[in-house]
Motif scaffolding. Structure first.
Motif, PDB file in Angstrom:
ATOM      1  N   ALA B 214       1.787   7.539  60.477  1.00 51.71           N
ATOM      2  CA  ALA B 214       0.393   6.842  60.786  1.00 51.71           C
ATOM      3  C   ALA B 214      -0.587   6.948  59.829  1.00 51.71           C
ATOM      4  CB  ALA B 214       0.133   7.293  62.093  1.00 51.71           C
ATOM      5  N   VAL B 215      -0.580   8.138  59.509  1.00 47.34           N
ATOM      6  CA  VAL B 215      -1.873   8.296  58.428  1.00 47.34           C
ATOM      7  C   VAL B 215      -1.377   7.743  57.025  1.00 47.34           C
ATOM      8  CG1 VAL B 215      -1.191  10.782  57.983  1.00 47.34           C
ATOM      9  CG2 VAL B 215      -3.534  10.146  57.782  1.00 47.34           C
ATOM     10  N   THR B 217       0.542   5.163  56.315  1.00 48.35           N
ATOM     11  CA  THR B 217       0.265   3.793  56.469  1.00 48.35           C
ATOM     12  C   THR B 217      -1.210   3.482  56.085  1.00 48.35           C
ATOM     13  OG1 THR B 217       2.067   3.495  58.241  1.00 48.35           O
ATOM     14  CG2 THR B 217       0.387   1.846  58.032  1.00 48.35           C
ATOM     15  N   LYS B 218      -2.067   4.369  56.884  1.00 48.26           N
ATOM     16  CA  LYS B 218      -3.755   4.232  56.391  1.00 48.26           C
ATOM     17  C   LYS B 218      -4.032   4.300  55.117  1.00 48.26           C
ATOM     18  CE  LYS B 218      -7.563   5.647  59.363  1.00 48.26           C
ATOM     19  NZ  LYS B 218      -8.083   6.643  60.169  1.00 48.26           N
TER      20      LYS B 218
END
Lengths: 294, 377, 343
Positions: B214-215, B217-218
């Motif tokens: 998730a992070v 991808t950020k």
């Protein structure tokens, strides 16, 4: 939009991994009302067995998974026999504390040097990572494998539980031990079989998890185990599709929080969702409202 | 009320039998060194490395004829346990000097206890400034350390990224439950911003997290020039691998936590990190040290073992110079040390009992660690 | 209890206090022993709180360490930054710490205590984790709290006197609560909520009573703890710490105060003792022996050390002046004995 979808895909991967562990928790709870804290550590052992198979014996993915499943089954059943069965008639808390004891034992014993050792080991991947791009969203073959295997195992599990005699026995025992016994069900065997199935899944989960996040250490099972347990409760503990649903929701909650709010709050949000669900619908999302007999 | 008597008697009896079970009575004239570190628990490997460094140093001095006694204590990387262990080392085992602990969260209370009991404490690896400087801004007399402090490393890497790598944007990922990574991350951010750069992503993760998709991808979406991951090699391995998979193209960098033979050099290829020393350093002390360590333990020494070795040597050298086992005299000798030729560099203590030494920047190139340049404070 | 008995107990306890205090003051018991003894006193307060919640009222709480932490941080922040340097500050800080923890228990109790036993466990577990995450990140909101860097420089105000006297006071208070009609109500709720309800006991109200009192005690213990080790760090209050105190309570025997006290003492001594006894090479076996002991205890004696038996000096005497001296009513689980009424 692409960013959102990417995060959703990330969440799916995480969710399915949690699902593999959550299934074991939910089945064991359903049948003996025990939160098997040691389940996360069986998962860890599976990962290490996989490591041994791939790195030392040079096996491929499938044989490694099978070996992990086999050995974890043995482990799970042994734990049940040695530590839980004698306490079946004792107050529930005794079994729970024992489960915690077994969990701690597995963690600290395997971190002794002559066993697995405390080091973080890099998990060798038996297959190369290949990324597919679909509309700007990256999907890796690892993710596909994990999702595929999880769904497969889930279907097999549902089949066993709903369509076989063993499954029937499991469902009967989870209703009422004594009545099942009166009906001719070998309760001890059925319970052992439940542990076996759950541990088998955990073993497979361990190897797959280690492939996705290629690092293993003796304490790796604690947090995923906890979150998987929360997922099982979320979906309705004792209900197999519930475990999958809960796990998927947990996966999405975590990744979307990280992606859109802040990674710091990730765990807090996941558990907050749990508390809210428990307050609003205590038996879980798919749980049936139990009537309490007086 | 016999029961009550029996009750207290039982408790007293249990305590009396178990607690003094070891207690060596002080009184020997040998220099007594206590070692406290995480010998069990989640950072057991750090405890092992530091213990190895400690042991090697002690055995060398003993071979030269110096009489040294050692006592070990495990703190499980837990502040309460560490406080208990150190209190025991000081009061039961009557040590003169304590080497330890590894994590700042353990060393901070340890240093306070050592200080109030007037026993010298040197931490090989704790980087939080609060270990040697109290809340009142005054230095803690009996506390020292052998490594950099967080502000230094974070600034060094920020400078390197901005000046040498010409990075204009950076992303920072750190473990929010680990003050070491948090400190480095914060100081990096502050320095980088001050130099004119922009930190586009500043996110944390948890100690046990393994899924960073998730992070990352950020981070990929922000597309920074530089990705700063000031954590230990085990986390870095995971993050770096997943970063590449998620399409992060930035140059990666970190601090001395990267230093380990277990660092995944494929995933971190092209990355840079700051360290106390480099095993490729051709300084004779380093070559000698690597050879010795390998002979005794069969693997290359990591930064932790090296720092422990230096810390122990510093301690014993000070005791020799003070010609006494009295901690008060030893601490004065330590504070006065200048240009100590340690493996991790030339050491001089500043007024806060932190060593002033240069940092080496190492690059991961073609799967190997390569020394790039030295940065001075 | 008869007055004579009360005086005897008080006298003996006071004597023990004086002896230990003297030993410490004259350094016969060195600071290491002093630390261990004080830690034991603090832990007893902490564990008794949980015993009240779980042992006596049957509410399975897996997040007790959160209240410990709230108490520790509250007290530490107060003495470090807010309160003046007077001897009154410490008790004020402790009291505030207890109240803070109690208030939080109240707020979280309202929604959570309606849940059944296992679900309550999970919810409290989740709550504990949320609190720990908040502690880790506290420094973004209040920098002084330190977050993951910890809060150092807490004045070391916990002395043997404070620890022991507070512990004794808590033991007396809890005992009085347990042996009152409120205490019996708690037990009724533990045994069978619906039956209790039928008897006119509001289960929710009593669960809240236990939960808030337990939280309050944990808060005070936390305050003492912070001022004993002079350092507060989020890792001191994580999930595993909640399990530690739960284990001690279970090992001692649910519903037995003396069990909790003995188990607390035994557990801390076991851990510290193992530290001394084991030689360096096998130090890491300490953490392997500990769970094995746990498992064996559960297998051999699942009811815990004391089961539900209480040491007699804690039990009340019989109200009737009868011939059967010493046959005090026990608070056991519906067992064979019962308070027989003598003619």
């Amino acid at each position: 939009m692409v960013y959102f979808l990417q995060q959703v895909v990330n969440g799916l991967q995480l969710g399915f991994v949690y699902a593999l562990i959550a299934l074991g928790y939910t089945m064991v709870y359903g049948i003996v009302r025990l939160i098997n804290f040691a389940h996360g550590d069986v998962f860890m052992v599976g990962a290490f067995v996989g490591f041994f198979a791939i790195a030392v014996l040079g096996w491929g993915l499938v044989p490694a998974v099978v070996l992990a499943m086999l050995l974890c089954t043995v482990l799970g059943v042994s734990i049940e026999r040695i530590a839980y069965r004698p306490l079946r008639r004792a107050p529930k808390i005794a079994a729970l504390i024992t489960a915690i004891g077994v969990s701690l034992f597995l963690e600290y014993f395997t971190s002794l040097k002559f066993v697995f050792g405390p080091d973080y080991r890099s998990f060798p991947r038996p297959i190369e990572v290949v990324n597919f791009e679909i509309g700007g969203v990256l999907l890796s073959n690892i993710q596909i494998i994990i999702i595929g295997v999880s769904i497969l195992l889930l279907i097999v599990l549902q089949y066993i539980v709903q369509r076989t005699k063993l499954g029937l026995a499991m469902r009967a025992v989870s209703f009422d031990h004594d009545t099942a016994r009166l009906m001719g069900v070998d309760v001890d065997f059925t319970i052992s079989a439940t542990f076996a199935l759950g541990s088998m899944l955990a073993g497979a989960g361990g190897v797959l998890y280690a492939i996705a996040y290629p690092q293993i250490n003796p304490f790796m099972g604690i947090l995923p185990g906890l979150k998987a347990f929360v997922a099982a409760v979320l979906g309705g503990i004792g209900i197999i599709p519930g475990a999958l649903l809960g796990a998927l929701i947990m996966g999405q909650a975590e990744t979307l929080t990280s992606g859109y709010v802040s990674t710091t709050l990730r765990d807090a949000v996941a558990f907050a969702i749990l508390i809210i669900v428990l307050m609003v619908r205590p038996s879980g999302l798919l749980g049936k409202r139990g009537t309490e007999k007086v | 009320m016999k029961r009550l008597f029996v009750f207290w008697l039982l408790i007293a009896g249990v305590m009396a039998t178990i607690l003094p079970a070891c207690g060596q009575l002080g009184g020997s004239s040998n220099l007594k060194l206590g070692f406290v570190g995480p010998m069990t628990g989640d950072v057991k490997t750090f405890g092992e490395s530091t213990k190895n460094g400690f042991d090697l140093a002690v055995s060398e001095w003993q071979a030269k004829g110096v009489k040294i006694d050692t006592v070990y204590a495990d703190d499980k990387n837990d502040p309460t346990e560490s406080s208990n262990a150190v209190t025991k080392l000081i009061n039961q085992d009557k040590v003169n000097i304590i080497i330890g602990s590894v994590s700042s969260k353990c060393t901070i209370p340890d240093a306070a206890i050592a200080n109030s009991s007037k026993v010298v404490l040197i931490s090989p690896t704790s980087t939080n400034p609060k270990v040697t400087v109290g809340d009142d801004g005054k230095v803690i007399d009996y506390a020292f350390r052998a490594c950099f402090i967080d502000p230094f490393q974070g600034t060094v890497m920020a400078k390197f990224a901005h000046d040498n790598l010409k990075a204009k944007t950076a992303a920072v990922l750190y473990d929010n439950s680990n003050d070491y990574t948090k400190g480095l991350a914060q100081f990096f951010k502050d320095s980088f911003t001050k130099l004119g750069g922009e930190v586009s992503v500043f996110e944390s993760y948890g100690k046990d997290d393994t899924d960073f998709s998730a992070v990352l991808t950020k981070v990929a979406a922000a597309n920074p020039d530089f990705l700063f991951i000031p954590d230990y090699y085990n986390k870095v391995n995971l993050i770096a691998k997943q970063a590449r998979e998620k399409g992060v193209k930035a140059i990666m960098g970190g601090g001395d936590g990267w230093d380990s033979s277990d660092l995944d050099t494929t995933a971190t290829e092209g990355g840079y990190f700051s360290n106390h020393y480099s095993p490729q350093d051709t300084r004779p002390e380093v070559v000698e040290w690597v050879k010795k360590y390998k002979a005794k333990y069969g693997s290359e020494p990591d930064a932790l073992a090296t720092l422990a070795y230096d810390a122990t040597n510093l301690a014993i050298t000070a005791a020799q110079e003070a010609k006494s086992n009295d901690p008060t005299k030893i601490k004065d000798a330590l504070a006065a040390i200048k240009d100590f030729k340690g493996v991790s560099g030339n050491l001089t203590f500043d007024q806060n009992h932190n060593p002033v030494k240069s940092a080496a920047i190492i690059q991961i190139k073609n799967g190997k660690q390569q020394f790039v340049t030295t940065v001075n404070p | 209890m008869k007055r004579k008995d009360i005086l005897q107990v008080l006298a003996i306890t006071a004597a023990v206090f004086v002896v230990l205090q003297a030993l410490i003051a004259f350094q016969i018991l060195n600071p290491y022993y002093e630390l261990v003894i004080e830690y034991i006193c603090v832990f007893i307060i902490y564990a008794l709180g949980l015993n009240l919640i779980y042992g006596f009222t049957g509410q399975f709480s897996l997040g007790h360490a959160a209240f410990y932490g709230i108490g520790a941080y509250t007290a530490a922040m107060l003495t470090k930054f807010v309160l003046p340097d007077s001897w009154l500050s410490f008790p004020v800080a402790l009291l505030t710490a207890g109240i803070a923890a109690g208030v939080v228990s109240f707020l979280i109790g309202v929604p959570i205590l309606r849940l059944g036993s296992d679900y309550l466990g999970i919810a409290t577990l989740g709550f504990g984790i949320i609190v720990k995450v908040m502690f880790d990140n506290a420094d973004s909101v209040i920098p002084a709290m330190g977050g993951a860097r910890g809060l150092a420089g807490v004045p070391r105000l916990t002395t043997f006197a404070w620890a022991f006297i507070l512990m004794a006071a808590v033991v007396v208070a809890v005992r009085n609560l347990v042996y009152s009609s409120h205490g019996r109500a708690l037990l009724a709720v533990r045994e069978d909520e619906i039956a209790a309800n039928t008897m006119g006991i509001n289960p929710f109200r009593y669960k809240m009573l236990a939960f808030v009192t337990g939280g309050f005690l944990a808060g005070i213990a936390g305050g003492l703890y912070a001022h004993l080790y002079a350092f507060v760090h989020p890792s001191m209050f994580d999930f595993l710490k909640s399990i530690d105190v739960l284990m001690v309570v279970v090992l001692g025997g649910l519903g037995s105060m003396s069990g909790t006290i003995i188990a607390s003492v035994g557990w801390i001594i076991l851990l510290e003792g193992l530290r001394s006894v084991l030689p360096a090479e096998i130090l890491d076996w300490r953490m392997v022996i500990y769970p094995v002991v746990l498992i064996l205890m559960m297998l051999l004696r699942p009811k815990g050390l004391m089961g539900d038996v209480e040491l007699s000096f804690l039990k009340p005497g019989r109200v009737e002046p009868s011939a059967s001296a010493g046959a005090s009513p026990s608070l056991g689980k519906g067992g064979e004995q019962s308070a027989s009424i003598e003619a």
